[in-house]
Structure formats: C-alpha cells, structure tokens
Design a protein around this motif. Structure first.
Motif, PDB file in Angstrom:
ATOM      1  N   LEU A  10     -78.892  30.117 -53.737  1.00 21.09           N
ATOM      2  CA  LEU A  10     -79.988  30.160 -52.760  1.00 21.09           C
ATOM      3  C   LEU A  10     -81.315  30.502 -53.449  1.00 21.09           C
ATOM      4  CD1 LEU A  10     -78.293  31.984 -49.738  1.00 21.09           C
ATOM      5  CD2 LEU A  10     -78.915  29.564 -49.913  1.00 21.09           C
ATOM      6  N   THR A  11     -81.255  31.398 -54.412  1.00 21.97           N
ATOM      7  CA  THR A  11     -82.458  31.751 -55.179  1.00 21.97           C
ATOM      8  C   THR A  11     -83.011  30.536 -55.905  1.00 21.97           C
ATOM      9  OG1 THR A  11     -81.721  34.038 -55.498  1.00 21.97           O
ATOM     10  CG2 THR A  11     -83.336  33.178 -57.065  1.00 21.97           C
ATOM     11  N   LEU A  12     -82.131  29.802 -56.567  1.00 23.72           N
ATOM     12  CA  LEU A  12     -82.558  28.617 -57.303  1.00 23.72           C
ATOM     13  C   LEU A  12     -83.107  27.550 -56.362  1.00 23.72           C
ATOM     14  CD1 LEU A  12     -79.603  28.393 -59.860  1.00 23.72           C
ATOM     15  CD2 LEU A  12     -81.947  29.136 -60.316  1.00 23.72           C
ATOM     16  N   ILE A  13     -82.497  27.409 -55.193  1.00 20.16           N
ATOM     17  CA  ILE A  13     -82.967  26.414 -54.223  1.00 20.16           C
ATOM     18  C   ILE A  13     -84.397  26.725 -53.787  1.00 20.16           C
ATOM     19  CG2 ILE A  13     -82.677  25.601 -51.836  1.00 20.16           C
ATOM     20  CD1 ILE A  13     -79.660  25.711 -52.285  1.00 20.16           C
ATOM     21  N   ILE A  14     -84.673  27.996 -53.509  1.00 21.08           N
ATOM     22  CA  ILE A  14     -86.018  28.388 -53.070  1.00 21.08           C
ATOM     23  C   ILE A  14     -87.056  28.048 -54.138  1.00 21.08           C
ATOM     24  CG2 ILE A  14     -87.499  30.372 -52.546  1.00 21.08           C
ATOM     25  CD1 ILE A  14     -85.038  31.645 -51.207  1.00 21.08           C
ATOM     26  N   ILE A  15     -86.739  28.353 -55.396  1.00 18.39           N
ATOM     27  CA  ILE A  15     -87.686  28.071 -56.469  1.00 18.39           C
ATOM     28  C   ILE A  15     -87.863  26.567 -56.657  1.00 18.39           C
ATOM     29  CG2 ILE A  15     -88.160  28.370 -58.932  1.00 18.39           C
ATOM     30  CD1 ILE A  15     -86.600  30.977 -58.824  1.00 18.39           C
ATOM     31  N   VAL A  16     -86.758  25.816 -56.589  1.00 19.63           N
ATOM     32  CA  VAL A  16     -86.825  24.359 -56.752  1.00 19.63           C
ATOM     33  C   VAL A  16     -87.614  23.720 -55.614  1.00 19.63           C
ATOM     34  CG1 VAL A  16     -85.450  22.240 -56.757  1.00 19.63           C
ATOM     35  CG2 VAL A  16     -84.749  24.188 -58.158  1.00 19.63           C
ATOM     36  N   VAL A  17     -87.442  24.222 -54.386  1.00 22.22           N
ATOM     37  CA  VAL A  17     -88.213  23.693 -53.248  1.00 22.22           C
ATOM     38  C   VAL A  17     -89.705  23.843 -53.512  1.00 22.22           C
ATOM     39  CG1 VAL A  17     -88.845  24.161 -50.845  1.00 22.22           C
ATOM     40  CG2 VAL A  17     -86.443  23.968 -51.486  1.00 22.22           C
ATOM     41  N   ARG A  18     -90.091  24.976 -54.012  1.00 23.04           N
ATOM     42  CA  ARG A  18     -91.509  25.206 -54.348  1.00 23.04           C
ATOM     43  C   ARG A  18     -92.007  24.164 -55.345  1.00 23.04           C
ATOM     44  NH1 ARG A  18     -94.626  30.249 -56.243  1.00 23.04           N
ATOM     45  NH2 ARG A  18     -96.200  29.377 -57.642  1.00 23.04           N
ATOM     46  N   LEU A  19     -91.223  23.935 -56.407  1.00 27.39           N
ATOM     47  CA  LEU A  19     -91.649  23.027 -57.471  1.00 27.39           C
ATOM     48  C   LEU A  19     -91.647  21.571 -57.021  1.00 27.39           C
ATOM     49  CD1 LEU A  19     -89.735  24.695 -60.445  1.00 27.39           C
ATOM     50  CD2 LEU A  19     -92.135  24.972 -59.839  1.00 27.39           C
ATOM     51  N   VAL A  20     -90.602  21.179 -56.286  1.00 26.10           N
ATOM     52  CA  VAL A  20     -90.512  19.792 -55.817  1.00 26.10           C
ATOM     53  C   VAL A  20     -91.611  19.497 -54.810  1.00 26.10           C
ATOM     54  CG1 VAL A  20     -89.089  18.167 -54.499  1.00 26.10           C
ATOM     55  CG2 VAL A  20     -88.043  19.582 -56.278  1.00 26.10           C
ATOM     56  N   TRP A  21     -91.850  20.436 -53.905  1.00 20.87           N
ATOM     57  CA  TRP A  21     -92.891  20.245 -52.897  1.00 20.87           C
ATOM     58  C   TRP A  21     -94.252  20.069 -53.561  1.00 20.87           C
ATOM     59  CZ3 TRP A  21     -92.532  23.181 -47.634  1.00 20.87           C
ATOM     60  CH2 TRP A  21     -93.369  22.564 -46.698  1.00 20.87           C
ATOM     61  N   ARG A  22     -94.452  20.786 -54.664  1.00 19.46           N
ATOM     62  CA  ARG A  22     -95.707  20.664 -55.395  1.00 19.46           C
ATOM     63  C   ARG A  22     -95.908  19.227 -55.875  1.00 19.46           C
ATOM     64  NH1 ARG A  22     -99.392  24.253 -55.291  1.00 19.46           N
ATOM     65  NH2 ARG A  22     -98.260  25.938 -56.316  1.00 19.46           N
ATOM     66  N   LYS A  23     -94.853  18.637 -56.408  1.00 22.50           N
ATOM     67  CA  LYS A  23     -94.978  17.271 -56.919  1.00 22.50           C
ATOM     68  C   LYS A  23     -95.053  16.254 -55.785  1.00 22.50           C
ATOM     69  CE  LYS A  23     -95.532  16.795 -60.430  1.00 22.50           C
ATOM     70  NZ  LYS A  23     -96.787  17.027 -61.164  1.00 22.50           N
ATOM     71  N   VAL A  24     -94.328  16.489 -54.694  1.00 21.40           N
ATOM     72  CA  VAL A  24     -94.409  15.593 -53.547  1.00 21.40           C
ATOM     73  C   VAL A  24     -95.829  15.570 -52.991  1.00 21.40           C
ATOM     74  CG1 VAL A  24     -93.654  15.252 -51.155  1.00 21.40           C
ATOM     75  CG2 VAL A  24     -91.974  15.785 -52.935  1.00 21.40           C
ATOM     76  N   ALA A  25     -96.486  16.716 -53.010  1.00 24.34           N
ATOM     77  CA  ALA A  25     -97.873  16.810 -52.550  1.00 24.34           C
ATOM     78  C   ALA A  25     -98.862  16.284 -53.587  1.00 24.34           C
ATOM     79  CB  ALA A  25     -98.217  18.262 -52.210  1.00 24.34           C
ATOM     80  N   LYS A  26     -98.316  15.789 -54.732  1.00 19.93           N
ATOM     81  CA  LYS A  26     -99.137  15.207 -55.794  1.00 19.93           C
ATOM     82  C   LYS A  26    -100.145  16.218 -56.348  1.00 19.93           C
ATOM     83  CE  LYS A  26     -98.651  10.500 -54.042  1.00 19.93           C
ATOM     84  NZ  LYS A  26     -99.337   9.270 -53.562  1.00 19.93           N
ATOM     85  N   GLN A  27     -99.664  17.441 -56.532  1.00 16.19           N
ATOM     86  CA  GLN A  27    -100.478  18.494 -57.126  1.00 16.19           C
ATOM     87  C   GLN A  27     -99.945  18.825 -58.510  1.00 16.19           C
ATOM     88  OE1 GLN A  27    -100.490  21.857 -54.526  1.00 16.19           O
ATOM     89  NE2 GLN A  27    -101.347  20.745 -52.789  1.00 16.19           N
ATOM     90  N   SER A  28    -100.817  19.260 -59.378  1.00 13.76           N
ATOM     91  CA  SER A  28    -100.408  19.666 -60.720  1.00 13.76           C
ATOM     92  C   SER A  28     -99.794  21.064 -60.673  1.00 13.76           C
ATOM     93  CB  SER A  28    -101.614  19.662 -61.665  1.00 13.76           C
ATOM     94  OG  SER A  28    -102.187  18.371 -61.736  1.00 13.76           O
ATOM     95  N   PHE A  29     -98.851  21.307 -61.566  1.00 10.73           N
ATOM     96  CA  PHE A  29     -98.266  22.638 -61.659  1.00 10.73           C
ATOM     97  C   PHE A  29     -99.328  23.628 -62.127  1.00 10.73           C
ATOM     98  CE2 PHE A  29     -93.992  20.485 -62.459  1.00 10.73           C
ATOM     99  CZ  PHE A  29     -93.550  20.730 -61.167  1.00 10.73           C
ATOM    100  N   ASN A  30     -99.325  24.811 -61.519  1.00  7.04           N
ATOM    101  CA  ASN A  30    -100.224  25.870 -61.954  1.00  7.04           C
ATOM    102  C   ASN A  30     -99.438  26.935 -62.710  1.00  7.04           C
ATOM    103  OD1 ASN A  30     -98.975  27.526 -60.010  1.00  7.04           O
ATOM    104  ND2 ASN A  30    -100.436  26.898 -58.441  1.00  7.04           N
ATOM    105  N   LEU A  31    -100.126  27.989 -63.098  1.00  7.65           N
ATOM    106  CA  LEU A  31     -99.481  29.035 -63.894  1.00  7.65           C
ATOM    107  C   LEU A  31     -98.294  29.640 -63.161  1.00  7.65           C
ATOM    108  CD1 LEU A  31     -99.403  30.894 -66.350  1.00  7.65           C
ATOM    109  CD2 LEU A  31    -101.093  32.354 -65.224  1.00  7.65           C
TER     110      LEU A  31
END
Length: 361
Positions: free
Chosen positions: A15-36
C-alpha cells in the motif's frame, strides 16, 4: 501466507508503494516534470522495497533477539544458528533503510512547504534550519544503530547469549524521540501560512486538516515506544508497528501533493467548460457570447500547488471581456438601414463589457 505479521508487513508495504507510485504516475499523466520531492519519493520507494525483502527474511529465519526463557528450551541446530545469524545481520541493515525512508519522507514534505514559502523573507533561513536539524537527527539515528553492541559481532551472535544490546532499546528510543521532534516541526511550519490566507474559512479548515495529518505519525510513534519497550524480545511487535508507521508516513506526506494535482485537474475541467457558450434564439439569429479571461501568474511552480496558490497571495490583473456577435439573415435587412436591426443587447454591449484590475495585498 500463514504468519499474520508477514501478511501485515506485505500488505502495508505494498500500500505504501502504491501511494508513492500514484503520485509519480499522476505527475506524468498531467504532463508535468518531476520535481525534487518526486525524486526524493523515488528514493523512499527504493528504501521501502528494500525493507520489504529484508524483513521478510528476518521474520522467516528469526534473529538472535530471544528471551532467556526461550533460550533455555530452544534447541539450536546448525541451520537454525546460520539462519538467525543472517536474520540478525539483515535486521541491522533494515534499520538503516527504515530510518532513511522516514527522513526522506520528511524531506519530501519539506519540499512541499518550501514551495509554499517561496520568495518570502524567511524562506532560506527556515529551509536551511530544517535541513540542518534533519541532517543531525538522521546522523544520530544511524550512529545509534551501530553503537550499542561492543564488540560489533554481538549484533549477530546467537550463541552464547549476546546480552541486552541486541534488543536495541537505545536505538528505539533515539529514533522515536527524534522522529517526534522532527514531525512536530513539520506540523507547525505551515500553520502561519494558512493563518495569513485570505480565503473562506471552509478552505482554511480543509487545509488545516490536510497539513495536520502528521499528528497521526506522532501519535503512532508515541504508542509504539512503550509497547516495543514492554516487548523488547519480540521482533513481531517491532515489525508490526514499524509497518504501520511506514504506511502512515506515505499517506501524510503524499496527501498534499496528490490533492494539489487532483484540485488542479478539477479546476482545468471547470475552466474548459466555462470558456464559451452558444445559443440560437429561434428568430434566425445566432447570438454567441464568448468570455475571454486571462490571469497573470507565476509559471515557476508547475505543480500549481492548487489550493488557491497558498504560498503567496495572487498578484496580477484579471481581465474579463464579453463579446456578443449577432448574425442576421439578408431577407431581414432588405430596405432597412445597416443599423436599424441591431438588437438591444448589441447596442448595450459596451455597458456589459468590463476590464478590471484586482490587486490583493
């Protein structure tokens, strides 16, 4: 998976990994660059996955942390000793990755708050002070992890009894207390920002709830300290509470960012629906009203930390222009002057259009 502790360990870790992955995937779906904060989340994800494998072996093979009563009745075979030696070594390695996971999550949350106080006069002092405290507390946790047993081999010695140092009570207290101190600092940091917001109290309440989720991590740490102290011979108790803290930290740290991206997406959909409307009046006339809006804003924060851009009040000009276009059939214009058929709404269009400048202190 028959062992309930293993089940809890795997469930909470996934569940912990899913939450972090959702954050990262959503960032790319929104076509935003990764931040720090995203890169720090990736590092925390690696720590969580490493812990997942290490603790699985520790719970399966056991460690040298056994009570005196168990040692009197337990038969130590060569394989059992080898397994417990390996499990003890992996348990020490796990503490390094677990501490790193917790402090990485603190840095992720600090990066969120850094965006909120960007360009304020106390920004650099605040961030550098927090980084200094985080570095010192992290170093203290890691040093304590390796300094209780002397000689060092006692950490994985099964026979004879290595003594009380393998129960790591000092390490547990140091990590717990420093965790509470640093989490409290992060809990207090956004409160002045929310207080100064010029926004409805409903939104303030929502932001308070979002930023005070860290109180759950503090509560869990306060609960687990005495429980683990009373069960110092139990790896099961220590692992279970650590798994709970692992998941809670992921929820608390990633909730503001996930909410911000969700809010931005909702605002974008609402804006696209309100850009233009068209209607047919039934008299052969098409009246089209188009609203054009533009807002001067700062593009530096592509995350649009979308809670009304709460790091500082909005500055700029909001322009609203209303253009009304009317089309008439040629048959209706014959024999009449070029302006005799203009409807009232067109004649009064100039009175409806407006251009306002709004500056919020």
């Amino acid at each position: 998976m028959e062992d309930p502790t293993l089940l809890i360990h795997w469930l909470f870790s996934i569940l912990t990994l899913i939450i972090i992955v959702v954050r990262l995937v959503w960032r790319k779906v929104a076509k935003q660059s990764f931040n720090l904060g995203d890169y720090l989340s990736m590092a925390a994800c690696v720590c969580a996955m490493t812990r997942l494998g290490l603790i699985h072996v520790v719970l399966t093979w056991g460690t040298n942390n056994l009570s005196a009563a168990v040692r009197k009745t337990h038969v130590f075979t060569a394989i059992d000793i080898a397994h417990r030696t390996t499990g003890s070594k992996l348990s020490i390695a796990n503490r390094v990755f677990y501490n790193s996971y917790l402090w990485l999550q603190k840095l992720v949350l600090l990066d969120v708050y850094r965006r909120l106080i960007l360009n304020l006069r106390y920004e650099k002092v605040t961030i550098y002070s927090f980084l200094f405290v985080f570095f010192c507390t992290y170093a203290a946790c890691q040093v304590t992890t390796f300094s209780e047993c002397t000689p060092f081999r006692l950490y994985w010695q099964v026979l004879p009894d290595p003594g009380q140092c393998v129960k790591a009570q000092l390490q547990l207290i140091v990590v717990g207390v420093l965790n509470i101190v640093t989490d409290t600092m992060l809990l207090i940091l956004p409160i002045p920002i929310v207080l100064t917001l010029k926004t409805p109290w409903q939104r303030k309440l929502k932001l308070y709830a979002l930023f005070t989720l860290g109180i759950f991590i503090i509560a869990i740490t306060c609960i687990r300290l005495p429980i683990n102290a009373n069960n110092k011979d139990s790896q099961i108790s220590r692992t279970t509470w650590a798994s709970i803290e692992l998941l809670t930290a992921a929820i608390v740290v990633n909730a503001p960012t996930i909410y911000g991206m969700y809010n931005k997406r909702a605002q974008a959909k609402s804006s696209s629906r309100s850009q233009g409307t068209g209607a047919y009046d039934g008299r052969g006339t098409n009246n089209v009203s188009i609203a054009h809006r533009s807002r001067a804003h700062d593009d530096e924060d592509n995350e649009t930390y979308s809670m009304g851009r709460i790091r500082k009040p909005m500055e700029g000009i909001i322009q609203t222009k209303e253009v009304i276009v009317s089309e008439f059939r040629d048959s209706e214009r014959r024999g009449r002057g070029p302006y005799s058929n203009l409807p009232d709404d067109v004649e009064n269009a100039s009175s409806h259009g407006s251009q306002r400048g709004i500056l919020k202190d």
